[in-house]
Motif scaffolding. Structure first.
Motif, PDB file in Angstrom:
ATOM      1  N   GLU A 137       0.827  -1.206   0.000  1.00 13.33           N
ATOM      2  CA  GLU A 137       0.000   0.000   0.000  1.00 13.33           C
ATOM      3  C   GLU A 137       0.860   1.255   0.000  1.00 13.33           C
ATOM      4  OE1 GLU A 137      -4.084  -1.392   2.308  1.00 13.33           O
ATOM      5  OE2 GLU A 137      -2.765   0.100   3.216  1.00 13.33           O
ATOM      6  N   VAL A 138       0.444   2.224  -0.809  1.00 14.76           N
ATOM      7  CA  VAL A 138       1.127   3.509  -0.884  1.00 14.76           C
ATOM      8  C   VAL A 138       0.072   4.613  -0.752  1.00 14.76           C
ATOM      9  CG1 VAL A 138       2.483   5.074  -2.322  1.00 14.76           C
ATOM     10  CG2 VAL A 138       2.940   2.606  -2.387  1.00 14.76           C
ATOM     11  N   ARG A 139       0.294   5.528   0.202  1.00 14.34           N
ATOM     12  CA  ARG A 139      -0.577   6.701   0.317  1.00 14.34           C
ATOM     13  C   ARG A 139       0.176   7.894  -0.232  1.00 14.34           C
ATOM     14  NH1 ARG A 139      -0.860  11.304   3.014  1.00 14.34           N
ATOM     15  NH2 ARG A 139      -2.877  12.195   3.617  1.00 14.34           N
ATOM     16  N   LEU A 140      -0.406   8.555  -1.225  1.00 13.70           N
ATOM     17  CA  LEU A 140       0.221   9.702  -1.867  1.00 13.70           C
ATOM     18  C   LEU A 140      -0.384  11.000  -1.339  1.00 13.70           C
ATOM     19  CD1 LEU A 140       0.283   8.282  -5.496  1.00 13.70           C
ATOM     20  CD2 LEU A 140       2.209   8.432  -3.909  1.00 13.70           C
ATOM     21  N   PRO A 141       0.431  12.010  -1.055  1.00 16.07           N
ATOM     22  CA  PRO A 141      -0.082  13.242  -0.449  1.00 16.07           C
ATOM     23  C   PRO A 141      -0.773  14.164  -1.456  1.00 16.07           C
ATOM     24  CG  PRO A 141       2.276  13.423  -0.801  1.00 16.07           C
ATOM     25  CD  PRO A 141       1.901  12.018  -1.177  1.00 16.07           C
ATOM     26  N   ALA A 142      -1.620  15.029  -0.944  1.00 15.28           N
ATOM     27  CA  ALA A 142      -2.344  15.974  -1.794  1.00 15.28           C
ATOM     28  C   ALA A 142      -1.416  17.033  -2.375  1.00 15.28           C
ATOM     29  CB  ALA A 142      -3.453  16.646  -0.992  1.00 15.28           C
ATOM     30  N   SER A 143      -0.290  17.250  -1.715  1.00 16.61           N
ATOM     31  CA  SER A 143       0.660  18.288  -2.133  1.00 16.61           C
ATOM     32  C   SER A 143       1.588  17.838  -3.256  1.00 16.61           C
ATOM     33  CB  SER A 143       1.518  18.689  -0.928  1.00 16.61           C
ATOM     34  OG  SER A 143       2.151  17.534  -0.374  1.00 16.61           O
ATOM     35  N   LEU A 144       1.468  16.592  -3.702  1.00 14.55           N
ATOM     36  CA  LEU A 144       2.434  15.999  -4.613  1.00 14.55           C
ATOM     37  C   LEU A 144       2.431  16.674  -5.990  1.00 14.55           C
ATOM     38  CD1 LEU A 144       4.470  13.644  -4.558  1.00 14.55           C
ATOM     39  CD2 LEU A 144       2.685  12.189  -5.517  1.00 14.55           C
ATOM     40  N   THR A 145       3.645  17.010  -6.476  1.00 10.36           N
ATOM     41  CA  THR A 145       3.780  17.586  -7.814  1.00 10.36           C
ATOM     42  C   THR A 145       4.703  16.783  -8.717  1.00 10.36           C
ATOM     43  OG1 THR A 145       5.606  19.030  -7.120  1.00 10.36           O
ATOM     44  CG2 THR A 145       3.365  19.923  -6.962  1.00 10.36           C
ATOM     45  N   LYS A 146       5.579  15.948  -8.133  1.00 12.27           N
ATOM     46  CA  LYS A 146       6.528  15.195  -8.955  1.00 12.27           C
ATOM     47  C   LYS A 146       6.763  13.800  -8.374  1.00 12.27           C
ATOM     48  CE  LYS A 146      11.273  15.266 -10.759  1.00 12.27           C
ATOM     49  NZ  LYS A 146      12.562  15.997 -10.837  1.00 12.27           N
ATOM     50  N   ILE A 147       6.809  12.820  -9.278  1.00 11.51           N
ATOM     51  CA  ILE A 147       7.202  11.452  -8.916  1.00 11.51           C
ATOM     52  C   ILE A 147       8.403  11.123  -9.784  1.00 11.51           C
ATOM     53  CG2 ILE A 147       6.491   9.044  -8.709  1.00 11.51           C
ATOM     54  CD1 ILE A 147       3.593  10.029  -8.589  1.00 11.51           C
ATOM     55  N   ASP A 148       9.550  10.902  -9.167  1.00 16.44           N
ATOM     56  CA  ASP A 148      10.812  10.830  -9.892  1.00 16.44           C
ATOM     57  C   ASP A 148      11.130   9.406 -10.377  1.00 16.44           C
ATOM     58  OD1 ASP A 148      13.142  11.787 -11.033  1.00 16.44           O
ATOM     59  OD2 ASP A 148      13.813  12.827  -9.231  1.00 16.44           O
ATOM     60  N   ASP A 149      12.275   9.267 -11.046  1.00 15.07           N
ATOM     61  CA  ASP A 149      12.699   8.017 -11.676  1.00 15.07           C
ATOM     62  C   ASP A 149      12.603   6.822 -10.724  1.00 15.07           C
ATOM     63  OD1 ASP A 149      13.433   9.826 -13.629  1.00 15.07           O
ATOM     64  OD2 ASP A 149      15.583   9.445 -13.476  1.00 15.07           O
ATOM     65  N   GLN A 150      11.992   5.744 -11.197  1.00 18.44           N
ATOM     66  CA  GLN A 150      11.971   4.452 -10.524  1.00 18.44           C
ATOM     67  C   GLN A 150      11.503   4.528  -9.075  1.00 18.44           C
ATOM     68  OE1 GLN A 150      15.263   1.793 -11.387  1.00 18.44           O
ATOM     69  NE2 GLN A 150      15.902   3.050 -13.103  1.00 18.44           N
ATOM     70  N   ALA A 151      10.642   5.475  -8.764  1.00 16.07           N
ATOM     71  CA  ALA A 151      10.188   5.654  -7.386  1.00 16.07           C
ATOM     72  C   ALA A 151       9.582   4.385  -6.801  1.00 16.07           C
ATOM     73  CB  ALA A 151       9.178   6.802  -7.318  1.00 16.07           C
ATOM     74  N   PHE A 152       8.761   3.682  -7.610  1.00 17.54           N
ATOM     75  CA  PHE A 152       8.111   2.451  -7.144  1.00 17.54           C
ATOM     76  C   PHE A 152       8.415   1.264  -8.062  1.00 17.54           C
ATOM     77  CE2 PHE A 152       5.467   6.056  -5.796  1.00 17.54           C
ATOM     78  CZ  PHE A 152       5.522   5.882  -4.418  1.00 17.54           C
ATOM     79  N   SER A 153       9.475   1.356  -8.828  1.00 13.08           N
ATOM     80  CA  SER A 153       9.796   0.280  -9.766  1.00 13.08           C
ATOM     81  C   SER A 153      10.179  -1.004  -9.032  1.00 13.08           C
ATOM     82  CB  SER A 153      10.952   0.702 -10.678  1.00 13.08           C
ATOM     83  OG  SER A 153      10.493   1.638 -11.626  1.00 13.08           O
ATOM     84  N   PHE A 154       9.765  -2.122  -9.635  1.00 15.63           N
ATOM     85  CA  PHE A 154      10.082  -3.461  -9.138  1.00 15.63           C
ATOM     86  C   PHE A 154       9.448  -3.744  -7.770  1.00 15.63           C
ATOM     87  CE2 PHE A 154      13.696  -1.832 -11.669  1.00 15.63           C
ATOM     88  CZ  PHE A 154      13.455  -2.561 -12.817  1.00 15.63           C
ATOM     89  N   CYS A 155       8.349  -3.066  -7.481  1.00 14.28           N
ATOM     90  CA  CYS A 155       7.550  -3.361  -6.286  1.00 14.28           C
ATOM     91  C   CYS A 155       6.400  -4.265  -6.739  1.00 14.28           C
ATOM     92  CB  CYS A 155       7.034  -2.073  -5.653  1.00 14.28           C
ATOM     93  SG  CYS A 155       8.330  -0.988  -5.037  1.00 14.28           S
ATOM     94  N   GLU A 156       6.694  -5.517  -6.929  1.00 18.83           N
ATOM     95  CA  GLU A 156       5.772  -6.424  -7.618  1.00 18.83           C
ATOM     96  C   GLU A 156       4.521  -6.783  -6.813  1.00 18.83           C
ATOM     97  OE1 GLU A 156       6.800  -6.452 -10.468  1.00 18.83           O
ATOM     98  OE2 GLU A 156       8.977  -6.507 -10.473  1.00 18.83           O
TER      99      GLU A 156
END
Length: 213
Positions: free
Chosen positions: A38-57
């Motif tokens: 599970e991932v909770r993303l904030p309301a303030s988010l403007t950028k998700i960078d390289d491979q932030a969640f990659s290979f989280c199968e």
């Protein structure tokens, strides 16, 4: 207010909730967290960078700041303007749809890549991209930049199949219509499920390096 590069990479966390003061999910922050669900993303988010969640199968859900989520859907929060390369590159059997916000305008090749996705959707109209036959297309150029498993029929308005658009996709077949002029490098690279007969129309003038590698 910020979480550093690869801060949780390879750890055994099962969930993460980013605080509302965080505006950027850093490069590789949760890369290769094989137990993360599970991932909770904030309301303030403007950028998700390289491979932030990659290979989280094992990821099962992305939760919005208000606690809402839709099963099987990765919803990029409204307010995100920029994606790095491969921020969501995983083969979760649960996540099958990616929903793109109206605010997202800055991407690179493979920003949307997620091999098991059935389709892409828009939350509302986006000024730069639209969805045609489940694929993400650059509106101004008619260049298909990300294709999903249910994108086997390339939309008749598409003229270019972009670099790595179906890279490592689980797509089983593809119908490329007359009108496509360019297939860029690695467009179908490592798409090992692709089989059967592939017909290339006479309209094609350029096939990039390793397009069908």
């Amino acid at each position: 207010t910020s979480i550093g590069y690869s801060a949780f990479e390879g750890t055994a966390i099962t969930s993460i909730a980013f605080p509302d003061a965080v505006s950027e999910v850093a490069q590789g922050v949760c890369k290769s967290c094989k137990y993360l669900k599970e991932v909770r993303l904030p309301a303030s988010l403007t950028k998700i960078d390289d491979q932030a969640f990659s290979f989280c199968e094992s990821i099962e859900r992305f939760i919005q700041a208000d606690g809402s989520y839709e099963e099987g859907v990765l919803t990029i929060p409204e307010g995100v303007t920029e994606l790095g390369e491969l921020p969501f590159y995983f083969r979760s059997p649960t996540i099958r749809v990616m929903t793109i916000p109206s605010t997202l305008v800055n991407v690179v090749d493979r920003s949307f890549s997620c091999p098991n996705l059935d389709r892409y959707m828009l939350q509302t109209t986006n000024p730069k991209f639209d969805i045609r036959n489940n694929s993400v297309v650059e509106t101004a150029t008619n260049r298909l930049i990300a294709g999903a498993v249910l994108s086997s029929k390339i939309h008749e308005s598409v003229t270019t199949i972009g670099k790595e658009a179906f890279y490592e996709s689980c797509i089983a077949s593809v119908d490329i219509h007359a009108g496509v002029t360019t297939i860029e490098s690695y467009a179908f690279g490592y798409s090992d499920s692709l089989s059967g007969t592939l017909s290339l129309p006479d309209s094609i003038r350029d096939i990039g390096a390793d397009a069908f590698y």
